[in-house]
Design a protein around this motif. Sequence first.
Motif, PDB file in Angstrom:
ATOM      1  N   TYR A  72      34.641 -21.138  -0.509  1.00 33.95           N
ATOM      2  CA  TYR A  72      34.844 -21.844   0.706  1.00 33.95           C
ATOM      3  C   TYR A  72      34.338 -22.785   1.496  1.00 33.95           C
ATOM      4  O   TYR A  72      34.972 -23.613   2.191  1.00 33.95           O
ATOM      5  N   ARG A  73      33.054 -22.741   0.946  1.00 37.48           N
ATOM      6  CA  ARG A  73      32.649 -23.664   1.949  1.00 37.48           C
ATOM      7  C   ARG A  73      32.660 -25.226   1.184  1.00 37.48           C
ATOM      8  O   ARG A  73      32.503 -26.056   2.147  1.00 37.48           O
ATOM      9  N   ARG A  74      32.540 -24.775  -0.168  1.00 38.52           N
ATOM     10  CA  ARG A  74      32.569 -25.856  -0.848  1.00 38.52           C
ATOM     11  C   ARG A  74      33.995 -26.969  -0.112  1.00 38.52           C
ATOM     12  O   ARG A  74      34.220 -28.253  -0.476  1.00 38.52           O
ATOM     13  N   PHE A 105      37.959 -20.813   6.506  1.00 37.95           N
ATOM     14  CA  PHE A 105      37.127 -21.065   7.475  1.00 37.95           C
ATOM     15  C   PHE A 105      37.510 -19.202   7.629  1.00 37.95           C
ATOM     16  O   PHE A 105      36.665 -18.078   7.383  1.00 37.95           O
ATOM     17  N   VAL A 148      26.405 -26.261   9.164  1.00 36.78           N
ATOM     18  CA  VAL A 148      25.601 -25.982   8.111  1.00 36.78           C
ATOM     19  C   VAL A 148      24.371 -25.873   8.497  1.00 36.78           C
ATOM     20  O   VAL A 148      23.712 -24.382   7.866  1.00 36.78           O
ATOM     21  N   MET A 202      34.024 -27.876   3.970  1.00 38.39           N
ATOM     22  CA  MET A 202      33.093 -28.908   4.568  1.00 38.39           C
ATOM     23  C   MET A 202      33.937 -30.375   4.190  1.00 38.39           C
ATOM     24  O   MET A 202      33.621 -31.443   5.275  1.00 38.39           O
ATOM     25  N   TYR A 207      36.514 -17.572   4.850  1.00 36.58           N
ATOM     26  CA  TYR A 207      34.885 -17.173   4.317  1.00 36.58           C
ATOM     27  C   TYR A 207      34.197 -15.762   5.373  1.00 36.58           C
ATOM     28  O   TYR A 207      33.241 -15.365   5.290  1.00 36.58           O
ATOM     29  N   HIS A 247      27.961 -13.652   6.812  1.00 32.60           N
ATOM     30  CA  HIS A 247      27.530 -13.838   5.360  1.00 32.60           C
ATOM     31  C   HIS A 247      25.298 -13.395   5.531  1.00 32.60           C
ATOM     32  O   HIS A 247      25.051 -13.883   5.264  1.00 32.60           O
ATOM     33  N   ASP A 274      25.037 -21.754   9.671  1.00 31.55           N
ATOM     34  CA  ASP A 274      25.404 -21.283   8.821  1.00 31.55           C
ATOM     35  C   ASP A 274      24.351 -20.498   7.568  1.00 31.55           C
ATOM     36  O   ASP A 274      24.120 -19.746   7.808  1.00 31.55           O
TER      37      ASP A 274
END
Length: 400
Positions: free
Chosen positions: A285-287, A330, A393, A290, A333, A199, A396
């Motif tokens: 992907y994050r939504r 993951f 969190v 987590m 992502y 990222h 990242d």
Amino acid sequence: MSDRLFTPRFFVMCGFTFTVFLSAFQLLPTAPFRIQELGGSTFASGLFLGFLTYASAASATLTGAIADRIGRRRTLMISSSVILLCAIGYGSTTSYRLMLALVVVHGVFWSGLLSASAAYLTSLLPEHRRAEGISYWGLSSVGAIAVAPPLAFWIMQHGGWRWICLSCCMLNFLMGAIAWFLDRDGPTAHHPLAYSATHLASSPTHSPASSPTDHARGSLVEWRVLVLSITLFLYSFGYGAITSFSAMYADASGVSPRSLYLTCLAIVILLTRPLSGKLADRVGYRRVFMPCLVLIAVGLALLAAGSTRISFVASAALFGVGLGTAYPVFVAYVMRDVSATRRGAAFGAILAAFDTGIGTGSTTVGWLIQRFGFPTAFGVAAALSAISLPYFVVADRRLR
């Protein structure tokens, strides 16, 4: 690359992965019983999975990078052959110490097997359907996990330990045969803006010529991927505990069949993973990732709090939704920003963190069970997995 997901090579890799996990998950739940039969303690029985995954974790960054260099197909054939020899050794020895020595060798080549197969499979997937593709591919391992433990316990009851080892030998021979007939290394999509860091921000100063991937092309380790993958370590600790000791916990609690937890876990993942992969590709992907970390922690806490059939099934359901969704999401992502030529190294970094968690969970929880009992041991696993969300969190954000 075509948008088509379900190709003949995709299904061949699914068959390969099913065979890999069918072999492994006949050994993993039954080996602790064999070690105790040979005079080992509960702690020693947890070392089988612990040593396997520690060896895998320690070697994964190296074997993943080697697979990028010598070819993933060749890595699969070599790894299958060596693991076959290890299975022969497990069946031949009457010393649990020798079993633990052999599993270290097994772990090194296990990491090569997983890194190379994952990198090969990823090269077959359309980029914008990657989470979906990895999710469907993952069903082959989950299906094997659903079938293997009850099959292994049936074989052990009716034929004994050596018949389990013979079954694993035949499956590893089949794995090598499948690898032999694979195309040399699959397509490698050109990814001119792919970075080895997870990222990284896009900006005019980041040109293809100066991307971190190009600077790190000779490096064995994808360090930024490894740092973010510590998230997986934190929750895979509990997975290691469940794999090694859920059957023993069931025995101690009077829950039958002893494979109940692993079977329910596999069924939940089979039912939810295809939907979760599509959802992650669509909404982000994050939504999706987590909330999965929360479900994993809650599932482990429920297992620690109760020792009834209902609590086992409820825990397996929550843990299964979280675990089954978290890994492919993951990976999708992270892989957005990894060069096609570095996927083996990136998967090696992910595997190193994941397997370190499994190995630490297996060995530590074995000791905790001996000293404090099953509820406390699984409570520790739940507490550690609860840290995974805040860690992800923060890490990242700092790696952007």
